[in-house]
Write a protein that holds these residues in place. Structure first.
Motif, PDB file in Angstrom:
ATOM      1  N   LEU A  45      16.701 -47.267   0.046  1.00  0.00           N
ATOM      2  CA  LEU A  45      15.248 -47.135   0.216  1.00  0.00           C
ATOM      3  C   LEU A  45      14.602 -46.546  -1.033  1.00  0.00           C
ATOM      4  CD1 LEU A  45      15.029 -45.850   3.907  1.00  0.00           C
ATOM      5  CD2 LEU A  45      14.189 -48.052   3.028  1.00  0.00           C
ATOM      6  N   ILE A  46      15.251 -45.552  -1.618  1.00  0.00           N
ATOM      7  CA  ILE A  46      14.725 -44.944  -2.850  1.00  0.00           C
ATOM      8  C   ILE A  46      14.739 -45.961  -3.977  1.00  0.00           C
ATOM      9  CG2 ILE A  46      15.199 -43.206  -4.627  1.00  0.00           C
ATOM     10  CD1 ILE A  46      16.152 -41.378  -2.263  1.00  0.00           C
ATOM     11  N   ASN A  47      15.847 -46.713  -4.131  1.00  0.00           N
ATOM     12  CA  ASN A  47      15.906 -47.740  -5.181  1.00  0.00           C
ATOM     13  C   ASN A  47      14.853 -48.821  -4.966  1.00  0.00           C
ATOM     14  OD1 ASN A  47      17.869 -46.734  -6.909  1.00  0.00           O
ATOM     15  ND2 ASN A  47      19.541 -47.642  -5.748  1.00  0.00           N
ATOM     16  N   SER A  48      14.614 -49.222  -3.730  1.00  0.00           N
ATOM     17  CA  SER A  48      13.587 -50.231  -3.447  1.00  0.00           C
ATOM     18  C   SER A  48      12.206 -49.721  -3.848  1.00  0.00           C
ATOM     19  CB  SER A  48      13.592 -50.612  -1.968  1.00  0.00           C
ATOM     20  OG  SER A  48      14.775 -51.278  -1.641  1.00  0.00           O
ATOM     21  N   ALA A  49      11.924 -48.469  -3.505  1.00  0.00           N
ATOM     22  CA  ALA A  49      10.630 -47.879  -3.878  1.00  0.00           C
ATOM     23  C   ALA A  49      10.509 -47.760  -5.392  1.00  0.00           C
ATOM     24  CB  ALA A  49      10.466 -46.519  -3.209  1.00  0.00           C
ATOM     25  N   ARG A  50      11.584 -47.414  -6.071  1.00  0.00           N
ATOM     26  CA  ARG A  50      11.544 -47.316  -7.544  1.00  0.00           C
ATOM     27  C   ARG A  50      11.323 -48.693  -8.163  1.00  0.00           C
ATOM     28  NH1 ARG A  50      12.867 -42.915 -10.289  1.00  0.00           N
ATOM     29  NH2 ARG A  50      13.887 -44.079 -11.953  1.00  0.00           N
ATOM     30  N   GLN A  51      12.000 -49.718  -7.643  1.00  0.00           N
ATOM     31  CA  GLN A  51      11.797 -51.066  -8.169  1.00  0.00           C
ATOM     32  C   GLN A  51      10.365 -51.528  -7.952  1.00  0.00           C
ATOM     33  OE1 GLN A  51      14.890 -53.502  -6.444  1.00  0.00           O
ATOM     34  NE2 GLN A  51      16.443 -52.728  -7.865  1.00  0.00           N
ATOM     35  N   ALA A  52       9.805 -51.226  -6.777  1.00  0.00           N
ATOM     36  CA  ALA A  52       8.412 -51.596  -6.495  1.00  0.00           C
ATOM     37  C   ALA A  52       7.447 -50.893  -7.444  1.00  0.00           C
ATOM     38  CB  ALA A  52       8.057 -51.266  -5.048  1.00  0.00           C
ATOM     39  N   ALA A  53       7.832 -49.716  -7.928  1.00  0.00           N
ATOM     40  CA  ALA A  53       7.000 -48.964  -8.860  1.00  0.00           C
ATOM     41  C   ALA A  53       7.315 -49.292 -10.318  1.00  0.00           C
ATOM     42  CB  ALA A  53       7.177 -47.468  -8.617  1.00  0.00           C
ATOM     43  N   GLY A  54       8.199 -50.272 -10.547  1.00  0.00           N
ATOM     44  CA  GLY A  54       8.561 -50.646 -11.915  1.00  0.00           C
ATOM     45  C   GLY A  54       9.531 -49.688 -12.570  1.00  0.00           C
ATOM     46  N   LEU A  55      10.245 -48.900 -11.774  1.00  0.00           N
ATOM     47  CA  LEU A  55      11.212 -47.937 -12.292  1.00  0.00           C
ATOM     48  C   LEU A  55      12.633 -48.458 -12.082  1.00  0.00           C
ATOM     49  CD1 LEU A  55       9.569 -44.762 -10.712  1.00  0.00           C
ATOM     50  CD2 LEU A  55       9.486 -45.445 -13.121  1.00  0.00           C
ATOM     51  N   PRO A  56      13.588 -47.997 -12.895  1.00  0.00           N
ATOM     52  CA  PRO A  56      14.980 -48.451 -12.713  1.00  0.00           C
ATOM     53  C   PRO A  56      15.618 -47.788 -11.487  1.00  0.00           C
ATOM     54  CG  PRO A  56      14.874 -46.807 -14.448  1.00  0.00           C
ATOM     55  CD  PRO A  56      13.446 -47.103 -14.040  1.00  0.00           C
ATOM     56  N   ASN A  57      16.759 -48.330 -11.063  1.00  0.00           N
ATOM     57  CA  ASN A  57      17.528 -47.726  -9.980  1.00  0.00           C
ATOM     58  C   ASN A  57      17.950 -46.312 -10.365  1.00  0.00           C
ATOM     59  OD1 ASN A  57      17.328 -50.006  -8.404  1.00  0.00           O
ATOM     60  ND2 ASN A  57      19.321 -50.814  -9.033  1.00  0.00           N
ATOM     61  N   VAL A  58      18.329 -45.520  -9.373  1.00  0.00           N
ATOM     62  CA  VAL A  58      18.684 -44.125  -9.638  1.00  0.00           C
ATOM     63  C   VAL A  58      19.963 -43.984 -10.450  1.00  0.00           C
ATOM     64  CG1 VAL A  58      17.467 -43.268  -7.609  1.00  0.00           C
ATOM     65  CG2 VAL A  58      19.885 -43.816  -7.422  1.00  0.00           C
ATOM     66  N   GLY A  59      20.878 -44.934 -10.361  1.00  0.00           N
ATOM     67  CA  GLY A  59      22.131 -44.830 -11.116  1.00  0.00           C
ATOM     68  C   GLY A  59      23.035 -43.761 -10.546  1.00  0.00           C
ATOM     69  N   PHE A  60      23.792 -43.108 -11.409  1.00  0.00           N
ATOM     70  CA  PHE A  60      24.720 -42.057 -10.981  1.00  0.00           C
ATOM     71  C   PHE A  60      23.904 -40.893 -10.440  1.00  0.00           C
ATOM     72  CE2 PHE A  60      27.745 -38.506 -12.201  1.00  0.00           C
ATOM     73  CZ  PHE A  60      28.610 -38.729 -11.142  1.00  0.00           C
ATOM     74  N   ILE A  61      23.989 -40.650  -9.159  1.00  0.00           N
ATOM     75  CA  ILE A  61      23.070 -39.747  -8.464  1.00  0.00           C
ATOM     76  C   ILE A  61      23.520 -38.285  -8.464  1.00  0.00           C
ATOM     77  CG2 ILE A  61      24.104 -40.094  -6.189  1.00  0.00           C
ATOM     78  CD1 ILE A  61      21.265 -40.212  -5.050  1.00  0.00           C
ATOM     79  N   ASN A  62      24.790 -38.015  -8.687  1.00  0.00           N
ATOM     80  CA  ASN A  62      25.311 -36.660  -8.548  1.00  0.00           C
ATOM     81  C   ASN A  62      24.604 -35.610  -9.403  1.00  0.00           C
ATOM     82  OD1 ASN A  62      27.311 -38.575  -7.536  1.00  0.00           O
ATOM     83  ND2 ASN A  62      28.478 -36.723  -7.090  1.00  0.00           N
TER      84      ASN A  62
END
Length: 162
Positions: A45-62
């Motif tokens: 859900l966070i990655n989808s919202a970031r993509q909709a905002a033109g941002l990259p995926n979160v990647g390594f989250i730790n």
């Protein structure tokens, strides 16, 4: 717990009474096999919202999870679990207990990591908001569930796939 390696778990989620459909019949499942996909769905859900905002995926989250847990100027991402232990586990009506294990403490601990996750606050750390129509909540069910099962949590080790 490996004191020479990476600390684990990173976080905790409720680990019982996830309802799924198996051969057309509703059944309850539990454990990491039930809760890990829930955290994966949160990140999706966070990655989808970031993509909709033109941002990259979160990647390594730790690194972000650990920074979010230690910075007081960020929204409270984790609800610290400060009581309970992992010396006993229950598979519905059957319990198994051991003499050794860990106890939950304030802050990070080897039972629940940083604690349970607040999805909306986690999304804020990644500079997005999750549309509420994408998140199903039922306050009455959630409230009664947390009263019935306050310490039945599954600790999750967050890893990355390459």
């Amino acid at each position: 717990f490996n004191p020479r390696g990476r600390a684990y778990p990173d976080l905790a989620l409720i680990g019982v009474k996830y309802q799924v459909i198996l051969s057309g019949t509703p059944v309850n499942i539990g454990g990491t096999s039930a809760s890990a996909p829930v955290f994966a769905a949160m990140v999706t859900l966070i990655n989808s919202a970031r993509q909709a905002a033109g941002l990259p995926n979160v990647g390594f989250i730790n690194p972000t999870l650990y920074a979010a847990s230690t910075h007081s100027n960020r929204p409270q991402v984790f609800q610290d679990v400060t009581s309970g232990h992992n010396k006993c586990c229950s598979e519905y009506a059957k319990s198994t207990c051991c003499k050794s294990g860990f106890t939950s403490l304030s802050g990070w601990d080897p039972v629940t990591g940083w604690g349970s996750v607040n999805l909306n606050n986690l999304a804020q750390v990644f500079n997005v908001t999750i549309p509420q129509d994408q998140v199903t909540t039922n306050a009455a069910v959630r409230s009664s569930f947390s009263l019935m099962y306050p310490f039945l949590l599954v600790s999750l080790l967050v890893s990355t796939m390459t």
